[in-house]
Design an enzyme around this catalytic site. Structure first.
Site, mmCIF file in Angstrom:
data_model
loop_
_atom_site.group_PDB
_atom_site.id
_atom_site.type_symbol
_atom_site.label_atom_id
_atom_site.label_comp_id
_atom_site.label_asym_id
_atom_site.label_seq_id
_atom_site.Cartn_x
_atom_site.Cartn_y
_atom_site.Cartn_z
ATOM 1 N N ASP A 29 -8.227 3.739 1.395
ATOM 2 C CA ASP A 29 -7.276 4.060 2.451
ATOM 3 C C ASP A 29 -8.043 4.550 3.677
ATOM 4 O O ASP A 29 -8.686 5.585 3.624
ATOM 5 C CB ASP A 29 -6.313 5.134 1.972
ATOM 6 C CG ASP A 29 -5.170 5.394 2.929
ATOM 7 O OD1 ASP A 29 -5.201 4.875 4.072
ATOM 8 O OD2 ASP A 29 -4.248 6.131 2.547
ATOM 9 N N CYS A 41 0.866 -1.178 0.000
ATOM 10 C CA CYS A 41 0.000 0.000 0.000
ATOM 11 C C CYS A 41 0.905 1.231 0.000
ATOM 12 O O CYS A 41 2.075 1.153 -0.382
ATOM 13 C CB CYS A 41 -0.987 -0.020 1.164
ATOM 14 S SG CYS A 41 -0.273 0.201 2.806
ATOM 15 N N ASN A 59 2.537 1.511 4.298
ATOM 16 C CA ASN A 59 2.786 0.234 4.974
ATOM 17 C C ASN A 59 2.474 0.280 6.468
ATOM 18 O O ASN A 59 3.156 -0.329 7.268
ATOM 19 C CB ASN A 59 4.226 -0.231 4.719
ATOM 20 C CG ASN A 59 4.503 -1.668 5.123
ATOM 21 O OD1 ASN A 59 5.568 -1.968 5.630
ATOM 22 N ND2 ASN A 59 3.563 -2.571 4.911
ATOM 23 N N CYS A 84 -1.267 0.605 7.303
ATOM 24 C CA CYS A 84 -2.704 0.307 7.419
ATOM 25 C C CYS A 84 -3.113 -0.920 6.602
ATOM 26 O O CYS A 84 -3.246 -2.013 7.134
ATOM 27 C CB CYS A 84 -3.550 1.497 6.961
ATOM 28 S SG CYS A 84 -3.355 3.002 7.914
ATOM 29 N N ARG A 85 -3.308 -0.714 5.315
ATOM 30 C CA ARG A 85 -3.881 -1.763 4.463
ATOM 31 C C ARG A 85 -2.959 -2.957 4.245
ATOM 32 O O ARG A 85 -3.384 -4.104 4.370
ATOM 33 C CB ARG A 85 -4.298 -1.172 3.112
ATOM 34 C CG ARG A 85 -5.431 -0.178 3.238
ATOM 35 C CD ARG A 85 -5.712 0.526 1.935
ATOM 36 N NE ARG A 85 -4.691 1.553 1.692
ATOM 37 C CZ ARG A 85 -4.639 2.318 0.615
ATOM 38 N NH1 ARG A 85 -5.520 2.147 -0.350
ATOM 39 N NH2 ARG A 85 -3.705 3.242 0.479
ATOM 40 N N SER A 86 -1.716 -2.696 3.858
ATOM 41 C CA SER A 86 -0.845 -3.836 3.529
ATOM 42 C C SER A 86 -0.486 -4.685 4.746
ATOM 43 O O SER A 86 -0.486 -5.915 4.639
ATOM 44 C CB SER A 86 0.400 -3.400 2.756
ATOM 45 O OG SER A 86 1.170 -2.468 3.452
#
Length: 164
Positions: free
Chosen positions: A128, A9, A12, A14-16
């Site tokens: 995001d 993401c 690095n 939150c999402r990933s």
């Protein structure tokens, strides 16, 4: 031979890392943790060395997932050791494909939600959640979980194909 996946993401945090944690759990449940490795990175280095966003950690913990994480930036040299690079949105997909040193490396980059058959093919981005509240992180987790099932099936097929 180990099959390697990296989730990417922006920062690095939150999402990933969320996708990494969920996929680790799926891989372990499938009994493939000795044959599949997963990690994560960001397209940018703004948060290198930091832990995951506390909201990410909290939402994962509330749903039974563990995460031990330090943010890092994706490096072009990693393509040679990775089998699959999973982008969390179309911007990451474009950035990673531009960064890829060869066409074969660019072909390794896929959108996470492309593995979710119920996802709207016109919008495969995982939004995001960083600038919003906890509900955005919960929505992110649901999207990640839905796509992880299909991703695991695709990775399992590749892993079993290598053994044949």
């Amino acid at each position: 031979m180990t099959y390697r996946v990296c989730f990417v993401c922006t920062g690095n945090i939150c999402r990933s890392p969320m996708a990494e944690a969920v996929f680790h759990a799926r891989v372990a449940d499938a009994g493939l943790d000795d044959r599949v490795e997963a990690d994560s990175a960001g397209t940018g280095g703004w948060h290198e060395g930091e832990g995951a966003d506390p909201r990410t950690v909290a939402v994962l913990a509330e749903n039974g997932y563990e995460l031990d994480h330090r943010a890092r930036r994706f490096r072009q040299s990693w393509f040679s050791r990775l089998d699959l690079v999973i982008a969390l949105d179309a911007g990451h997909l474009r950035a990673l494909r531009r960064l890829a040193p060869t066409e074969q490396d660019a072909a390794k980059v896929r959108l996470l939600r492309s593995y979710d058959p119920a996802a709207d093919s016109g919008d495969l981005d995982v939004p995001d959640p960083y600038y919003g509240g906890v509900d955005g992180f919960e929505e992110c987790l649901e999207m990640v979980k839905a796509a992880s099932t299909g991703l695991l099936a695709a990775v399992r097929e590749q892993v079993e194909g290598r053994a044949a």
